[in-house]
Enzyme design. Structure first.
Site, PDB file in Angstrom:
ATOM      1  N   LYS A  48       0.852  -1.191   0.000  1.00 23.92           N
ATOM      2  CA  LYS A  48       0.000   0.000   0.000  1.00 23.92           C
ATOM      3  C   LYS A  48       0.887   1.239   0.000  1.00 23.92           C
ATOM      4  O   LYS A  48       1.955   1.235   0.643  1.00 23.92           O
ATOM      5  CB  LYS A  48      -0.882  -0.052   1.250  1.00 23.92           C
ATOM      6  CG  LYS A  48      -1.885   1.066   1.406  1.00 23.92           C
ATOM      7  CD  LYS A  48      -2.742   0.815   2.640  1.00 23.92           C
ATOM      8  CE  LYS A  48      -3.789   1.885   2.857  1.00 23.92           C
ATOM      9  NZ  LYS A  48      -4.693   1.559   3.984  1.00 23.92           N
ATOM     10  N   SER A  80      -9.417   1.701   3.038  1.00 21.66           N
ATOM     11  CA  SER A  80      -8.500   2.485   2.235  1.00 21.66           C
ATOM     12  C   SER A  80      -7.489   1.647   1.454  1.00 21.66           C
ATOM     13  O   SER A  80      -6.868   2.136   0.522  1.00 21.66           O
ATOM     14  CB  SER A  80      -7.721   3.454   3.139  1.00 21.66           C
ATOM     15  OG  SER A  80      -6.965   2.725   4.118  1.00 21.66           O
ATOM     16  N   SER A 115      -9.956  -0.633   7.193  1.00 22.94           N
ATOM     17  CA  SER A 115      -9.323  -0.471   5.877  1.00 22.94           C
ATOM     18  C   SER A 115      -8.630  -1.685   5.294  1.00 22.94           C
ATOM     19  O   SER A 115      -8.195  -1.647   4.143  1.00 22.94           O
ATOM     20  CB  SER A 115      -8.321   0.680   5.928  1.00 22.94           C
ATOM     21  OG  SER A 115      -8.992   1.895   5.987  1.00 22.94           O
TER      22      SER A 115
END
Lengths: 62, 454
Positions: free
Chosen positions: B80, B149, B173
Site C-alpha cells: 500500500k 483504504s 481499511s
C-alpha cells in the site's frame, strides 16, 4: 474552547462546535463541515455521559 | 500446471523452493497480468518492471547457490502506498506527499525482504489511508466500490495480480476491502507488526494489515513480519509463535462464538442469511457454535474510536494543513478540521474508555477459539463516492484485537460476501488455525469475472 456538558443536548454542542469552527476556520468552512461537527457532537456527548471508572487509565498503545 | 499467477503464495513459494518454477517466471506472469488488467482496475501507483525482474533474477541465483531460503523467497508482494520504501516514492496517494522518497524501508518491508520477498509495486490507497475514494474499481463489478483504504492492495490480490499485499487498518481499511473483493484480510493485534515507516492516520489505532487469497498465505506473511521493533513505541514484546505450525496442528473442531446482537441486527437480509448459513455449516462440520453477547462498553466504542481517530489525524497533519489545506480531499479535510475542535479532555476520556473496552472484548474473545460476525453489513455498495461502511470492522481496531475476514459466498448480484473471525490479543495462532479450519469447510476460491480472462 468548546465545553462538553453531559446534561446538554447534541444540538447545543453542535452549535458550539460550529461557532468555534467559524472562529478558527472561517464561516465557509464551518458550514462545509456542519454534518461532521454534528456527528462529533453526538460522539462527544456519548463519551461524556459514559465516563469510565475513575481508576481506569488511558491506553494510547494498547 | 495452472498459470503461475493462479498459484497461491504458499504454492508459489514451494514451487520456487523445489526449483519447479523460477522467480523470474513468476514475476513475469504477474507483470503480464498487471499489464492486462491495470488499465481497467487501476490498482497500482508504481510498478518498476526492471527492478522487479532484477530482484527475481537475484532470488533465482540464490536458489542455485543453495543459499538458505526464507518463507517468501522469490514472492512478489504489493505494498500500500503508505509503506516507506527506500528510493521509491511513497505518496500516500496525496498531493502533500507527491514527491516524498523515503531513505529507508518500513520495518515490515525490511522483514518481508529478509524473508525473500520482492517488492512488486506500490498499490493505490485512498488519500492518506482515509475516506476519500481512490480511482481503483471493484473487479467483480466496476460500478461498485472496491472499499478502502487499502483499495489497490485488495484488488491486486483478488484479481491475481499479486499473491499477497500489505494494507493497513485504522477503522476497517484492510478487512472491508478484502471482503468486498473476495480476499482474505488479516488485521493482527495492535503492536504485533511494527508501524515504523508507515505513514500514520492515527498512531494509537493504525495496524498493519495483510491481504492474501488464503489463510495459510496470511499466516506466512504474518510470521515474516511479526515481532518486536524498538523503532515503534507501540511494538509488543510478546513471543511470536510459529503460525504455520499452529495452522497445521489444529487437532479438533474449534469453539466459535457467534455474535448476533448488533451485527446481525445491522446487516441486510442477504448478509444475515449468509452468516447464519456459515454458522450452520461450521456446526455441521463439528465446530461448537454458541451465541455470545457483546459487553456493555460496546455501546460507546464507535464514539471513542471516532474521537481518537479525528484528534490524532489532526495532530499528524497540523503542520501540512496550516500551509496546504486546499490540497486535501474533502473528507480528510473535514476529519482534520473536526479533530482540531475536539477538547483534549474528551480525547483522554476516549482513550480511557478504549482501555476498558479492550479488557471486556478480550475477556469475551478468550472464552472461545474465535468470535464470528459478518465482515460488512452489505456487499460492496454500488457507489464510487464511498469506500463503504466500517461499522463492523472498527470495534476490532479500536479494541486492538486480531481479526481475519474470509470469503463466505456471493450475493445475488454476484458480489463477494465475507465473515469475520476475531480472537484474543496476541492469539493469532489460534485465530489463524480456526480461520483455516473454517476456510476448508466453506471451500471458497473466488475469482472475479472481470479478472477471469487468461
Amino acid at each position: 474552547m468548546v465545553t462538553v456538558n453531559p446534561k446538554g443536548s447534541q444540538e447545543e454542542l453542535s452549535r458550539e462546535l460550529i461557532a468555534r469552527a467559524a472562529e478558527i476556520l472561517g464561516q465557509e468552512r464551518a458550514e462545509a463541515i456542519r454534518a461532521t461537527l454534528s456527528d462529533a457532537a453526538a460522539n462527544l456527548l456519548l463519551v461524556s455521559q459514559n465516563l469510565p471508572h475513575r481508576e481506569e487509565e488511558p491506553a494510547f498503545f494498547l | 500446471m495452472a498459470e503461475l499467477f493462479d498459484l497461491t503464495l504458499t504454492q508459489a513459494a514451494e514451487a520456487i523452493r523445489r526449483r519447479e518454477i523460477s522467480a523470474v517466471a513468476l514475476a513475469q506472469s504477474l507483470l503480464g497480468r498487471i499489464e492486462k488488467l491495470e488499465p481497467t482496475l487501476k490498482a497500482w501507483v508504481t510498478i518498476d518492471r526492471e527492478d522487479v525482474l532484477s530482484a527475481a533474477q537475484q532470488r533465482d541465483e540464490e536458489v542455485e547457490t543453495g543459499r538458505r531460503l526464507g518463507p517468501l523467497h522469490g514472492i512478489p508482494i504489493g505494498l500500500k502506498d503508505i509503506f516507506y520504501t527506500a528510493g521509491m516514492k511513497t505518496t500516500a496517494c496525496s498531493k502533500i506527499y507527491a514527491d516524498f522518497v523515503p531513505t529507508y524501508d518500513a520495518t515490515s518491508v525490511t522483514r518481508l525482504k529478509q524473508a525473500g520477498a520482492i517488492v512488486l509495486g506500490i498499490a493505490v490507497t485512498t488519500e492518506f489511508a482515509t475516506a476519500d475514494p481512490s480511482p481503483t474499481v471493484n473487479p467483480w463489478n466496476p460500478a461498485h466500490t472496491p472499499g478502502g483504504s487499502s483499495s489497490g492492495s485488495a484488488v491486486a490480490v483478488a484479481a491475481r495480480m499479486c499473491h499477497g499485499a500489505l494494507g493497513s487498518q485504522t477503522g476497517g481499511s484492510t478487512c472491508r476491502p478484502a471482503a468486498y473483493n473476495g480476499a482474505v484480510g488479516l488485521k493482527a493485534t495492535y503492536g504485533r507488526i511494527s508501524r515504523y515507516g508507515v505513514v500514520p492516520v492515527s498512531w494509537s489505532l493504525d495496524t498493519v494489515g495483510i491481504i492474501t487469497r488464503t489463510v495459510l498465505d496470511a499466516a506466512t506473511m504474518l510470521g515474516a513480519m511479526a515481532g518486536h521493533d524498538p523503532n515503534d513505541p507501540s511494538s509488543s514484546n510478546e513471543r511470536v509463535p510459529n503460525y504455520r505450525a499452529a495452522i497445521s496442528g489444529i487437532a479438533s473442531p474449534p469453539k466459535i462464538g457467534l455474535i448476533r446482537d448488533f451485527f446481525l441486527e445491522r446487516c441486510d437480509d442477504e448478509v444475515r442469511k449468509n452468516t447464519e448459513d456459515v454458522a450452520q455449516r461450521l456446526s455441521k462440520a463439528g465446530a461448537i457454535v454458541e451465541e455470545v453477547s457483546l459487553p456493555e462498553s460496546f455501546a460507546t466504542c464507535y464514539a471513542s474510536h471516532r474521537i481518537v481517530m479525528q484528534v490524532e489525524c489532526a495532530a499528524f497533519h497540523q503542520e501540512f494543513f496550516q500551509e496546504r489545506a486546499d490540497d486535501y480531499g474533502p473528507r480528510l479535510r473535514s476529519t482534520i478540521e473536526s479533530g482540531m475542535l475536539i477538547p483534549g479532555v474528551q480525547y483522554m476520556q476516549s482513550q480511557r474508555m478504549r482501555r476498558h473496552f479492550r479488557q471486556e472484548m478480550s475477556a469475551m474473545a478468550s472464552r472461545v477459539d474465535a468470535l464470528l460476525t459478518p465482515t460488512t453489513p452489505a456487499p460492496a455498495p454500488r457507489d464510487l463516492n464511498t469506500t463503504g461502511d466500517p461499522v463492523f470492522q472498527a470495534p476490532w481496531t479500536s479494541s486492538g484485537l486480531p481479526t481475519i475476514t474470509i470469503p463466505s459466498g456471493l450475493s445475488q448480484s454476484g458480489l463477494p460476501l465475507g465473515v469475520q473471525l476475531e480472537g484474543a490479543p496476541f492469539r493469532e495462532d489460534k485465530l489463524l488455525a480456526t480461520a483455516r479450519w473454517c476456510e476448508v469447510v466453506l471451500g471458497m476460491d473466488m475469482v472475479p469475472p472481470g479478472a477471469n480472462g487468461k
